[in-house]
Design an enzyme around this catalytic site. Sequence first.
Site, PDB file in Angstrom:
ATOM      1  N   GLU A   1      35.077  -0.904  78.692  1.00  0.00           N
ATOM      2  CA  GLU A   1      33.928  -0.328  79.399  1.00  0.00           C
ATOM      3  C   GLU A   1      33.849  -0.910  80.805  1.00  0.00           C
ATOM      4  O   GLU A   1      34.446  -1.948  81.090  1.00  0.00           O
ATOM      5  CB  GLU A   1      32.630  -0.707  78.678  1.00  0.00           C
ATOM      6  CG  GLU A   1      32.591  -0.359  77.220  1.00  0.00           C
ATOM      7  CD  GLU A   1      32.146   1.060  76.980  1.00  0.00           C
ATOM      8  OE1 GLU A   1      31.260   1.537  77.706  1.00  0.00           O
ATOM      9  OE2 GLU A   1      32.702   1.699  76.066  1.00  0.00           O
TER      10      GLU A   1
ATOM     11  N   ILE B   1      31.843  10.881  69.056  1.00  0.00           N
ATOM     12  CA  ILE B   1      32.026  10.952  67.600  1.00  0.00           C
ATOM     13  C   ILE B   1      31.519  12.288  67.050  1.00  0.00           C
ATOM     14  O   ILE B   1      32.201  12.954  66.263  1.00  0.00           O
ATOM     15  CB  ILE B   1      31.314   9.768  66.906  1.00  0.00           C
ATOM     16  CG1 ILE B   1      32.021   8.443  67.240  1.00  0.00           C
ATOM     17  CG2 ILE B   1      31.210   9.971  65.402  1.00  0.00           C
ATOM     18  CD1 ILE B   1      33.367   8.232  66.578  1.00  0.00           C
TER      19      ILE B   1
ATOM     20  N   GLY C   1      40.435   3.410  80.202  1.00  0.00           N
ATOM     21  CA  GLY C   1      39.298   3.804  79.372  1.00  0.00           C
ATOM     22  C   GLY C   1      39.222   3.041  78.067  1.00  0.00           C
ATOM     23  O   GLY C   1      38.479   3.411  77.153  1.00  0.00           O
TER      24      GLY C   1
ATOM     25  N   VAL D   1      33.040  -0.340  60.953  1.00  0.00           N
ATOM     26  CA  VAL D   1      33.857  -1.540  61.122  1.00  0.00           C
ATOM     27  C   VAL D   1      35.335  -1.162  61.106  1.00  0.00           C
ATOM     28  O   VAL D   1      35.799  -0.495  60.186  1.00  0.00           O
ATOM     29  CB  VAL D   1      33.584  -2.566  59.996  1.00  0.00           C
ATOM     30  CG1 VAL D   1      34.526  -3.755  60.111  1.00  0.00           C
ATOM     31  CG2 VAL D   1      32.136  -3.025  60.036  1.00  0.00           C
TER      32      VAL D   1
ATOM     33  N   LYS E   1      30.630  -6.732  63.651  1.00  0.00           N
ATOM     34  CA  LYS E   1      31.434  -6.229  62.534  1.00  0.00           C
ATOM     35  C   LYS E   1      31.593  -7.302  61.451  1.00  0.00           C
ATOM     36  O   LYS E   1      31.570  -7.002  60.258  1.00  0.00           O
ATOM     37  CB  LYS E   1      32.796  -5.773  63.054  1.00  0.00           C
ATOM     38  CG  LYS E   1      32.660  -4.537  63.947  1.00  0.00           C
ATOM     39  CD  LYS E   1      33.910  -4.268  64.732  1.00  0.00           C
ATOM     40  CE  LYS E   1      33.770  -3.016  65.583  1.00  0.00           C
ATOM     41  NZ  LYS E   1      34.832  -2.939  66.606  1.00  0.00           N
TER      42      LYS E   1
ATOM     43  N   ASP F   1      30.872  -7.580  69.898  1.00  0.00           N
ATOM     44  CA  ASP F   1      31.226  -6.445  69.040  1.00  0.00           C
ATOM     45  C   ASP F   1      31.916  -6.939  67.762  1.00  0.00           C
ATOM     46  O   ASP F   1      31.561  -6.525  66.653  1.00  0.00           O
ATOM     47  CB  ASP F   1      32.143  -5.492  69.821  1.00  0.00           C
ATOM     48  CG  ASP F   1      32.654  -4.351  68.961  1.00  0.00           C
ATOM     49  OD1 ASP F   1      31.827  -3.527  68.529  1.00  0.00           O
ATOM     50  OD2 ASP F   1      33.875  -4.297  68.693  1.00  0.00           O
TER      51      ASP F   1
ATOM     52  N   PHE G   1      25.622  13.958  69.372  1.00  0.00           N
ATOM     53  CA  PHE G   1      26.720  14.881  69.691  1.00  0.00           C
ATOM     54  C   PHE G   1      27.477  14.331  70.896  1.00  0.00           C
ATOM     55  O   PHE G   1      27.688  14.974  71.904  1.00  0.00           O
ATOM     56  CB  PHE G   1      26.165  16.283  69.969  1.00  0.00           C
ATOM     57  CG  PHE G   1      27.217  17.365  69.976  1.00  0.00           C
ATOM     58  CD1 PHE G   1      27.978  17.625  68.849  1.00  0.00           C
ATOM     59  CD2 PHE G   1      27.433  18.137  71.118  1.00  0.00           C
ATOM     60  CE1 PHE G   1      28.948  18.624  68.855  1.00  0.00           C
ATOM     61  CE2 PHE G   1      28.397  19.154  71.126  1.00  0.00           C
ATOM     62  CZ  PHE G   1      29.160  19.390  69.995  1.00  0.00           C
TER      63      PHE G   1
ATOM     64  N   LYS H   1      26.741   0.616  64.207  1.00  0.00           N
ATOM     65  CA  LYS H   1      26.637  -0.770  63.714  1.00  0.00           C
ATOM     66  C   LYS H   1      25.224  -1.346  63.782  1.00  0.00           C
ATOM     67  O   LYS H   1      24.854  -2.177  62.970  1.00  0.00           O
ATOM     68  CB  LYS H   1      27.554  -1.692  64.539  1.00  0.00           C
ATOM     69  CG  LYS H   1      29.027  -1.457  64.303  1.00  0.00           C
ATOM     70  CD  LYS H   1      29.874  -2.291  65.247  1.00  0.00           C
ATOM     71  CE  LYS H   1      29.933  -1.716  66.642  1.00  0.00           C
ATOM     72  NZ  LYS H   1      30.610  -0.426  66.787  1.00  0.00           N
TER      73      LYS H   1
ATOM     74  N   THR I   1      24.381   8.007  66.715  1.00  0.00           N
ATOM     75  CA  THR I   1      23.763   7.717  68.010  1.00  0.00           C
ATOM     76  C   THR I   1      24.314   6.374  68.497  1.00  0.00           C
ATOM     77  O   THR I   1      24.969   5.658  67.737  1.00  0.00           O
ATOM     78  CB  THR I   1      22.223   7.661  67.898  1.00  0.00           C
ATOM     79  OG1 THR I   1      21.856   6.595  67.018  1.00  0.00           O
ATOM     80  CG2 THR I   1      21.651   8.975  67.390  1.00  0.00           C
TER      81      THR I   1
HETATM   82  N1  LIG Z   1      33.536   6.089  70.053  1.00  0.00           N
HETATM   83  C1  LIG Z   1      34.182   5.430  69.104  1.00  0.00           C
HETATM   84  O1  LIG Z   1      35.413   5.312  69.122  1.00  0.00           O
HETATM   85  C2  LIG Z   1      33.420   4.804  67.974  1.00  0.00           C
HETATM   86  C3  LIG Z   1      34.126   4.147  66.944  1.00  0.00           C
HETATM   87  C4  LIG Z   1      33.412   3.564  65.885  1.00  0.00           C
HETATM   88  C5  LIG Z   1      32.034   3.641  65.888  1.00  0.00           C
HETATM   89  N2  LIG Z   1      31.365   4.266  66.903  1.00  0.00           N
HETATM   90  C6  LIG Z   1      29.902   4.340  66.872  1.00  0.00           C
HETATM   91  O2  LIG Z   1      29.499   5.673  66.713  1.00  0.00           O
HETATM   92  C7  LIG Z   1      28.272   5.910  67.380  1.00  0.00           C
HETATM   93  C8  LIG Z   1      28.435   7.065  68.339  1.00  0.00           C
HETATM   94  O3  LIG Z   1      29.430   6.753  69.285  1.00  0.00           O
HETATM   95  P1  LIG Z   1      29.855   7.749  70.446  1.00  0.00           P
HETATM   96  O4  LIG Z   1      31.072   7.182  71.056  1.00  0.00           O
HETATM   97  O5  LIG Z   1      29.869   9.117  69.912  1.00  0.00           O
HETATM   98  O6  LIG Z   1      28.619   7.576  71.451  1.00  0.00           O
HETATM   99  P2  LIG Z   1      28.182   8.561  72.619  1.00  0.00           P
HETATM  100  O7  LIG Z   1      29.362   9.344  73.091  1.00  0.00           O
HETATM  101  O8  LIG Z   1      27.413   7.761  73.577  1.00  0.00           O
HETATM  102  O9  LIG Z   1      27.195   9.594  71.894  1.00  0.00           O
HETATM  103  C9  LIG Z   1      25.926   9.249  71.453  1.00  0.00           C
HETATM  104  C10 LIG Z   1      25.178  10.507  71.098  1.00  0.00           C
HETATM  105  O10 LIG Z   1      23.912  10.136  70.561  1.00  0.00           O
HETATM  106  C11 LIG Z   1      22.927  10.960  71.150  1.00  0.00           C
HETATM  107  N3  LIG Z   1      21.612  10.329  71.090  1.00  0.00           N
HETATM  108  C12 LIG Z   1      21.117   9.289  71.801  1.00  0.00           C
HETATM  109  N4  LIG Z   1      19.849   9.033  71.457  1.00  0.00           N
HETATM  110  C13 LIG Z   1      19.512   9.957  70.518  1.00  0.00           C
HETATM  111  C14 LIG Z   1      18.348  10.245  69.776  1.00  0.00           C
HETATM  112  N5  LIG Z   1      17.244   9.507  69.914  1.00  0.00           N
HETATM  113  N6  LIG Z   1      18.382  11.254  68.890  1.00  0.00           N
HETATM  114  C15 LIG Z   1      19.473  12.005  68.726  1.00  0.00           C
HETATM  115  N7  LIG Z   1      20.618  11.799  69.406  1.00  0.00           N
HETATM  116  C16 LIG Z   1      20.635  10.779  70.284  1.00  0.00           C
HETATM  117  C17 LIG Z   1      23.401  11.177  72.556  1.00  0.00           C
HETATM  118  O11 LIG Z   1      22.729  12.284  73.110  1.00  0.00           O
HETATM  119  P3  LIG Z   1      23.054  12.884  74.561  1.00  0.00           P
HETATM  120  O12 LIG Z   1      24.333  13.648  74.383  1.00  0.00           O
HETATM  121  O13 LIG Z   1      21.876  13.749  74.823  1.00  0.00           O
HETATM  122  O14 LIG Z   1      23.164  11.713  75.478  1.00  0.00           O
HETATM  123  C18 LIG Z   1      24.883  11.425  72.297  1.00  0.00           C
HETATM  124  O15 LIG Z   1      25.085  12.740  71.941  1.00  0.00           O
HETATM  125  C19 LIG Z   1      27.921   4.607  68.084  1.00  0.00           C
HETATM  126  O16 LIG Z   1      26.985   3.903  67.308  1.00  0.00           O
HETATM  127  C20 LIG Z   1      29.247   3.867  68.145  1.00  0.00           C
HETATM  128  O17 LIG Z   1      29.078   2.479  68.153  1.00  0.00           O
HETATM  129  C21 LIG Z   1      32.040   4.856  67.938  1.00  0.00           C
END
Ligand SMILES: NC(=O)c1ccc[n+]([C@@H]2O[C@H](COP(=O)([O-])OP(=O)(O)OC[C@H]3O[C@@H](n4cnc5c(N)ncnc54)[C@H](OP(=O)(O)O)[C@@H]3O)[C@@H](O)[C@H]2O)c1
Lengths: 339, 158
Positions: free
Chosen positions: A204, A11, A201, A146, A219, A215, A8, A119, A90
Amino acid sequence: MRLLIVGFGFIGRELVKALRDKMSFLRSIDRDFKVVGIVDSKGYLYNGKGIDIDDLNKITRLSEHRDYKLGGTALDLLGQNLCDIMVEATPTNIKDGEPGLTHIRLALSRGIHVITPNKGPLVLAFRELMNLAERNECALLYEGAVAGAIPVFSLVRECLQGDKIVRLSGILNGTTNYILSRMFFEEISFEIALKEAQEKGIAERDPSYDIDGIDAACKLVILANALMGREARLNDVRIVGIRGITQEAISLAKRANYAIKLIGTIDRGLEVAPKLVPINHPICVHGTLNAIHIETDLAREITLVGYGAGKETISAILNDLITVLRKRGMSKFSSPKIV
Amino acid sequence: MKFDMTLALADKPGQLLRALEPIAKNGGNIISIIHERDKPVEGYVPVSLVVDFPSRQNFRNAINELKNLGIAVIKSEEVVEKVRLTFILIGITDLKKIIESRIEGVEIIGLEILTPSLNKVSIKLDVETHAEAVNILVDHLRRLAEDQNALLIAPIYA
Ligand SMILES: NC(=O)c1ccc[n+]([C@@H]2O[C@H](COP(=O)([O-])OP(=O)(O)OC[C@H]3O[C@@H](n4cnc5c(N)ncnc54)[C@H](OP(=O)(O)O)[C@@H]3O)[C@@H](O)[C@H]2O)c1
């Protein structure tokens, strides 16, 4: 169908927003569609009758919800027959794929459809997971993993079923494309462009995963395995990042009508490296845009352009979800065959 | 692959047809033909052809068969297709090594150097190369760059 969302973060929250906005459409496809569980790193929310989606949109952290169960994990929920589809969102971990890999293995082995933008598990265990999905007659869809919103896997799966892909190249990382575009248009140095991206932003604080090409390489591995039937691993990719690129190099290129772009290529081998791209080539897109250029035996050349990350990614996840909802009751899912 | 050939035909009827036979038989596809009938030299008429053969072996077979028919082959050579490529190198310390690279079929046709604010030199290199030498060229430049701890930026499809 009953949906479980694991993760949560950015995404997960954006997905919940989109589900709220599109709920009546989703219910028109599957009258029984509901979100039954959401998990973060410390606990979960579960309601077999469906979690109120408006309530969810009022909170930023899952633990703010009155029904939050501290200490519960995704494995608890996956272990019982409580959901039909899991969205696994996650954090990406390319060392061992965890925690996503364990979540996806368990879900697929229990016949739960999986949709993931993560990924890590796909880079490390693509073939194993696809086989597992096929054996258990469920879907493993990963359009968001991807190039974000660019529907490359769906396009190939649905619209290029008889084509053989002979070469693929692409701009697969928005952060590096933003930096290179700023250097190209504003004639600023790499260091300044990077700093600017960090302030916005787009990059990173530790930008190495993007600017060193890792990265993009991840992909590329997924594309090679999914679309071209390769057995590629991250180690197989020759990777050069963009750290060494000077303003002078960019202006030399520009005067000769080229831009320097970080390009991933699947040809005989796999490579991610800065390349000279003619400015009138369809792949030559700027800002945070991504582009994928597919060369096939029949269609010859197809280029897709779109946003590779951010909330646009939800488009891909939602489309995967709708694909699963529509296929309900149809004969079994099978992974796409390579021509 | 394309070949440029010039044949000397006796200045009498039916000679051209006779000469084209071995070419056609060996899969040669005639791209152009110049038959200068009004310019016989000592009773022979020169015919210049550009022919696309499926392989070098087919070409050699055709030449041998022409000779067996008593037709003089004045010139026969492969037409090499040339491509122009641009490379950028960042951080080269020994420019001489680049300029002095000798690769068969590769010619440096342009060189532009920007010596910058920082200490890294950026170089744009324009080359003309036989299509077949592209891979060798890229490998060579890559090795040169690696040896000098420099960065090579190659064209997207080289
Ligand atoms: N952001 C983007 O634009 C984007 C685009 C394409 C793909 N993605 C991929 O999508 C995925 C999520 O990205 P995000 O940006 O949403 O990441 P994020 O903001 O860091 O969120 C990750 C979430 O995963 C939770 N988590 C971590 N370990 C866990 C576990 N063991 N069990 C259950 N939940 C767990 C975290 O919990 P907490 O809230 O408790 O920390 C957090 O809610 C990643 O793999 C990323 O590479 C992201």
